[in-house]
Design a protein around this motif. Structure first.
Motif, PDB file in Angstrom:
ATOM      1  N   ALA A  18       0.851  -1.192   0.000  1.00  0.00           N
ATOM      2  CA  ALA A  18       0.000   0.000   0.000  1.00  0.00           C
ATOM      3  C   ALA A  18       0.886   1.240   0.000  1.00  0.00           C
ATOM      4  CB  ALA A  18      -0.913   0.005   1.219  1.00  0.00           C
ATOM      5  N   ASP A  19       0.697   2.079  -1.005  1.00  0.00           N
ATOM      6  CA  ASP A  19       1.570   3.244  -1.116  1.00  0.00           C
ATOM      7  C   ASP A  19       0.886   4.304  -1.966  1.00  0.00           C
ATOM      8  OD1 ASP A  19       4.876   3.530  -0.633  1.00  0.00           O
ATOM      9  OD2 ASP A  19       4.017   4.917  -2.086  1.00  0.00           O
ATOM     10  N   LEU A  47      -2.699   4.095  -1.816  1.00  0.00           N
ATOM     11  CA  LEU A  47      -3.257   4.588  -0.558  1.00  0.00           C
ATOM     12  C   LEU A  47      -2.536   5.846  -0.097  1.00  0.00           C
ATOM     13  CD1 LEU A  47      -5.316   3.964   1.713  1.00  0.00           C
ATOM     14  CD2 LEU A  47      -3.476   2.777   2.914  1.00  0.00           C
ATOM     15  N   ASP A  48      -3.308   6.880   0.173  1.00  0.00           N
ATOM     16  CA  ASP A  48      -2.795   8.138   0.719  1.00  0.00           C
ATOM     17  C   ASP A  48      -3.148   8.152   2.204  1.00  0.00           C
ATOM     18  OD1 ASP A  48      -2.184  10.701   1.495  1.00  0.00           O
ATOM     19  OD2 ASP A  48      -3.382  11.702  -0.039  1.00  0.00           O
ATOM     20  N   ASP A  81     -10.710   9.148   4.774  1.00  0.00           N
ATOM     21  CA  ASP A  81     -11.744   8.378   4.087  1.00  0.00           C
ATOM     22  C   ASP A  81     -11.129   7.242   3.274  1.00  0.00           C
ATOM     23  OD1 ASP A  81     -13.784   9.931   5.126  1.00  0.00           O
ATOM     24  OD2 ASP A  81     -13.877  11.267   3.391  1.00  0.00           O
ATOM     25  N   ALA A  82     -10.002   7.516   2.631  1.00  0.00           N
ATOM     26  CA  ALA A  82      -9.333   6.480   1.841  1.00  0.00           C
ATOM     27  C   ALA A  82      -8.812   5.364   2.729  1.00  0.00           C
ATOM     28  CB  ALA A  82      -8.190   7.094   1.037  1.00  0.00           C
ATOM     29  N   VAL A  83      -8.262   5.732   3.872  1.00  0.00           N
ATOM     30  CA  VAL A  83      -7.733   4.724   4.797  1.00  0.00           C
ATOM     31  C   VAL A  83      -8.862   3.855   5.359  1.00  0.00           C
ATOM     32  CG1 VAL A  83      -6.525   4.365   6.987  1.00  0.00           C
ATOM     33  CG2 VAL A  83      -5.696   6.090   5.373  1.00  0.00           C
ATOM     34  N   LEU A  84      -9.944   4.495   5.769  1.00  0.00           N
ATOM     35  CA  LEU A  84     -11.091   3.735   6.284  1.00  0.00           C
ATOM     36  C   LEU A  84     -11.687   2.852   5.189  1.00  0.00           C
ATOM     37  CD1 LEU A  84     -12.870   6.466   8.446  1.00  0.00           C
ATOM     38  CD2 LEU A  84     -11.613   4.468   9.288  1.00  0.00           C
ATOM     39  N   LEU A 135       5.442  16.586   7.481  1.00  0.00           N
ATOM     40  CA  LEU A 135       5.940  15.544   8.377  1.00  0.00           C
ATOM     41  C   LEU A 135       4.861  15.075   9.345  1.00  0.00           C
ATOM     42  CD1 LEU A 135       8.881  15.957   7.367  1.00  0.00           C
ATOM     43  CD2 LEU A 135       9.579  15.697   9.753  1.00  0.00           C
ATOM     44  N   LEU A 136       4.151  16.003   9.942  1.00  0.00           N
ATOM     45  CA  LEU A 136       3.097  15.607  10.865  1.00  0.00           C
ATOM     46  C   LEU A 136       1.987  14.851  10.149  1.00  0.00           C
ATOM     47  CD1 LEU A 136       4.589  17.470  12.896  1.00  0.00           C
ATOM     48  CD2 LEU A 136       2.341  18.094  13.780  1.00  0.00           C
ATOM     49  N   ASP A 137       1.651  15.275   8.929  1.00  0.00           N
ATOM     50  CA  ASP A 137       0.591  14.600   8.175  1.00  0.00           C
ATOM     51  C   ASP A 137       0.945  13.148   7.876  1.00  0.00           C
ATOM     52  OD1 ASP A 137      -1.181  16.679   8.126  1.00  0.00           O
ATOM     53  OD2 ASP A 137      -0.679  17.354   6.103  1.00  0.00           O
ATOM     54  N   VAL A 138       2.171  12.914   7.432  1.00  0.00           N
ATOM     55  CA  VAL A 138       2.569  11.561   7.024  1.00  0.00           C
ATOM     56  C   VAL A 138       3.028  10.721   8.210  1.00  0.00           C
ATOM     57  CG1 VAL A 138       4.168  10.215   5.610  1.00  0.00           C
ATOM     58  CG2 VAL A 138       3.185  12.338   4.709  1.00  0.00           C
TER      59      VAL A 138
END
Length: 252
Positions: free
Chosen positions: A33-34, A57-58, A63-66, A104-107
């Protein structure tokens, strides 16, 4: 061989690819997943009866992760998740690049929370033995000059792991953090380039400095990290949760 499906998030990165290969060699089915997909990685994985596959996957998109990993998601029948997504930034606090800070915090941290939420909801609906491994770093155990932002995200991952582990134990979930030292990887070499510019020296001098931060006197190999990750993601570590495992040599 273990019939086990593992989602490797950040599976196209150097360490992520190493983890994917090791898991596949141990007979596990790997879902790469990337943000960049991962078909090229899947094509190189050893396979017997395993049905390796890739998904885009972002991790910054909840929403994409769920939709992928939450209950009813298109990849919700997993036995383990490895969170190897991450990025880096170096610079003193006084001149913080706030765009890099947000990225950085987002990822590194927010994305981990997104995955943790999907995992939590998944296990609450279908309790089972399931392992999650989140990549922190030895930079998540002690601060480093010029590394405040990166260290903050990696420190945060350790606390996140311990907290999530307590929440998921009742559903059969296990959550551990892995803290590699200085791993010989493109990410470390890019960091060395940035630090060298800031210090006015050669990148090789920075890499040599990194290699001698432990009594090993060398950088850690990706394979060494991947083997420990595979153990934590597999069924032989069922007595471990909420732990931080360091892959590095002893301090000098």
């Amino acid at each position: 061989m273990t019939a086990r499906t593992v989602v490797v998030i950040g599976g196209t990165g150097a360490i992520g690819q190493g983890v994917c290969v090791t898991l596949a060699e141990q007979g596990m089915t790997v879902v790469v997943a990337d943000l960049r997909g991962g078909s090229s990685v899947v094509e190189r994985l050893p396979a017997t009866d395993a049905r390796h596959r890739a998904i885009t996957l972002d991790v910054t998109d909840l929403d994409a992760v769920l939709g992928a990993l939450g209950p009813g998601g298109h990849e919700d029948c997993y036995d383990a998740i490895v969170y190897a997504a991450g990025t880096n930034y170096t610079g003193p606090v006084a001149t913080t690049d706030w765009h890099a800070y947000d990225r950085l915090l987002d990822v590194n941290l927010r994305g981990a929370f997104h995955v943790g939420q999907a995992l939590s909801r998944n296990l609450a609906e279908r309790p089972r033995e399931c392992s999650a491994v989140f990549f922190s770093s030895t930079a998540g155990l002690h601060g480093e000059s010029g590394g405040a932002v990166y260290c903050a995200t990696k420190f945060g991952l350790v606390g996140f792991t311990e907290s999530l582990a307590s929440e998921l134990a009742v559903h059969g979930g296990r959550v551990n953090a892995i803290c590699p030292g200085n791993v010989d990887s493109p990410l470390l070499r890019a960091l060395a380039d940035d630090v060298a510019v800031r210090r006015g020296c050669a990148p090789d001098d920075i890499l040599a400095e990194y290699a001698h931060t432990s009594a090993f006197g060398r950088l850690i190999d990706i394979r060494e990290v991947a083997e420990v990750t595979a153990f934590l993601a597999g069924p032989r570590s069922t007595g471990m949760s909420g732990q931080t495992v360091v892959v590095d040599g002893p301090p000098l």
